[in-house]
Enzyme design. Sequence first.
Site, mmCIF file in Angstrom:
data_model
loop_
_atom_site.group_PDB
_atom_site.id
_atom_site.type_symbol
_atom_site.label_atom_id
_atom_site.label_comp_id
_atom_site.label_asym_id
_atom_site.label_seq_id
_atom_site.Cartn_x
_atom_site.Cartn_y
_atom_site.Cartn_z
ATOM 1 N N GLU A 167 -6.788 4.720 8.162
ATOM 2 C CA GLU A 167 -6.622 6.145 7.835
ATOM 3 C C GLU A 167 -7.897 6.701 7.206
ATOM 4 O O GLU A 167 -8.222 7.867 7.387
ATOM 5 C CB GLU A 167 -5.396 6.325 6.916
ATOM 6 C CG GLU A 167 -4.106 6.125 7.711
ATOM 7 C CD GLU A 167 -2.934 5.554 6.921
ATOM 8 O OE1 GLU A 167 -2.967 5.575 5.680
ATOM 9 O OE2 GLU A 167 -1.979 5.073 7.569
ATOM 10 N N LYS B 116 0.094 4.273 -0.220
ATOM 11 C CA LYS B 116 -0.561 5.446 0.389
ATOM 12 C C LYS B 116 -0.364 6.672 -0.506
ATOM 13 O O LYS B 116 -0.313 6.538 -1.718
ATOM 14 C CB LYS B 116 -0.043 5.662 1.822
ATOM 15 C CG LYS B 116 -0.146 4.378 2.651
ATOM 16 C CD LYS B 116 0.009 4.605 4.124
ATOM 17 C CE LYS B 116 -0.142 3.276 4.849
ATOM 18 N NZ LYS B 116 -0.042 3.405 6.281
ATOM 19 N N SER C 252 3.754 -1.906 10.322
ATOM 20 C CA SER C 252 5.216 -1.920 10.465
ATOM 21 C C SER C 252 5.858 -3.275 10.140
ATOM 22 O O SER C 252 6.815 -3.681 10.799
ATOM 23 C CB SER C 252 5.625 -1.443 11.867
ATOM 24 O OG SER C 252 5.145 -0.135 12.099
ATOM 25 N N GLY D 208 2.708 2.478 10.730
ATOM 26 C CA GLY D 208 3.631 3.593 10.518
ATOM 27 C C GLY D 208 4.372 4.027 11.765
ATOM 28 O O GLY D 208 5.017 5.064 11.781
ATOM 29 N N GLU E 158 -5.004 -4.832 10.970
ATOM 30 C CA GLU E 158 -3.963 -3.820 11.133
ATOM 31 C C GLU E 158 -4.209 -3.044 12.430
ATOM 32 O O GLU E 158 -5.008 -2.097 12.443
ATOM 33 C CB GLU E 158 -3.999 -2.838 9.960
ATOM 34 C CG GLU E 158 -3.794 -3.480 8.610
ATOM 35 C CD GLU E 158 -3.302 -2.471 7.590
ATOM 36 O OE1 GLU E 158 -2.192 -2.646 7.097
ATOM 37 O OE2 GLU E 158 -4.020 -1.493 7.329
ATOM 38 N N ASN F 132 0.868 -1.182 0.000
ATOM 39 C CA ASN F 132 0.000 0.000 0.000
ATOM 40 C C ASN F 132 0.906 1.234 0.000
ATOM 41 O O ASN F 132 1.490 1.568 1.026
ATOM 42 C CB ASN F 132 -0.882 -0.059 1.267
ATOM 43 C CG ASN F 132 -1.690 1.211 1.470
ATOM 44 O OD1 ASN F 132 -1.799 2.047 0.576
ATOM 45 N ND2 ASN F 132 -2.267 1.346 2.658
ATOM 46 N N HIS G 1 -9.463 1.115 5.317
ATOM 47 C CA HIS G 1 -8.166 1.322 5.969
ATOM 48 C C HIS G 1 -8.367 2.274 7.155
ATOM 49 O O HIS G 1 -9.187 3.188 7.084
ATOM 50 C CB HIS G 1 -7.165 1.905 4.967
ATOM 51 C CG HIS G 1 -5.774 1.913 5.501
ATOM 52 N ND1 HIS G 1 -5.338 2.869 6.391
ATOM 53 C CD2 HIS G 1 -4.732 1.063 5.315
ATOM 54 C CE1 HIS G 1 -4.074 2.610 6.710
ATOM 55 N NE2 HIS G 1 -3.684 1.514 6.085
HETATM 56 P P1 PGA Z 1 3.012 0.433 7.633
HETATM 57 O O1 PGA Z 1 1.520 0.600 7.047
HETATM 58 O O2 PGA Z 1 3.567 -0.826 7.056
HETATM 59 O O3 PGA Z 1 3.750 1.662 7.154
HETATM 60 O O4 PGA Z 1 2.888 0.387 9.118
HETATM 61 C C1 PGA Z 1 0.674 -0.509 6.904
HETATM 62 C C2 PGA Z 1 -0.657 -0.069 6.375
HETATM 63 O O5 PGA Z 1 -1.178 0.976 6.780
HETATM 64 O O6 PGA Z 1 -1.253 -0.755 5.513
#
Ligand code: PGA
Length: 252
Positions: free
Chosen positions: A99, A11, A215, A175, A169, A9, A97
């Site tokens: 976010e 983003k 992460s 992140g 997640e 992803n 997601h």
């Molecule tokens: P990350 O994001 O690997 O940067 O923690 C994962 C995600 O949001 O899908």
Amino acid sequence: MNRKIVAGNWKMNTLLESAIRLAGDVDSLLAERNPGDVTVILIPPFPFIHNVADVIDRTKIKVGAQNCASEAEGAYTGEVSAAMIESTGAEYVIIGHSERRQYFGENDEILSKKLKLVLENDLIPIFCIGEKLEEREAGKQFEVVENQLKNTILSLNKDDVKKLVIAYEPVWAIGTGKTATPEQAQEIHAHIRKLLGNKFGTDIANQIPVLYGGSVKPGNAKELFAQPDIDGGLIGGASLKANDFVDIINSF
Ligand code: PGA
């Protein structure tokens, strides 16, 4: 569906040129060291989906979108429909997601409409769930994921539920550099599979890929993917580096 999946992803990162370069780099690295039985998905920003689909070998790498509109078409300035996504060569769409839930107020009602449109357009939803830090600290993680599934995935029919991917997640791990331990992730994945089994039967529950996200890096992917109910990963930050992403794919 193959249960082993690694999806990147991207983003809101990359520009047209860097997106094409990144996709090309992943494609050539995978041509050298492809574990074979892993479904690899690149999920760039909307404007680059078509270009990314063009530069990769789509028999080996799939493309997805990070979101889609909750309406089919019409006067919704700025929105991108599931049908548009399908017409670009994408095969997957991330829905829900954290976010999107957090910054754009997406709730069960909106997510259910998106799920329906994605499935109607023969795209595969990657449906994201996961608890926030305060919810984990209060010991509510099992209850939170159950509630996120109840009015969405668990309300689908058996035929539709077989066509999707779930991603667990934990919001506190996205992140942040903090990963859930393999044990913490496994117990939630097992819980998700139990909920799917209670509703749809064990056979169907065992067919649905449940990915871990938060992460994931080359250094921790192996341990996570070794868990019986962790079928792969949804990778954010580390998917922006072709080498790291391909190392993660090769961690199975
Ligand atoms: P990350 O994001 O690997 O940067 O923690 C994962 C995600 O949001 O899908």
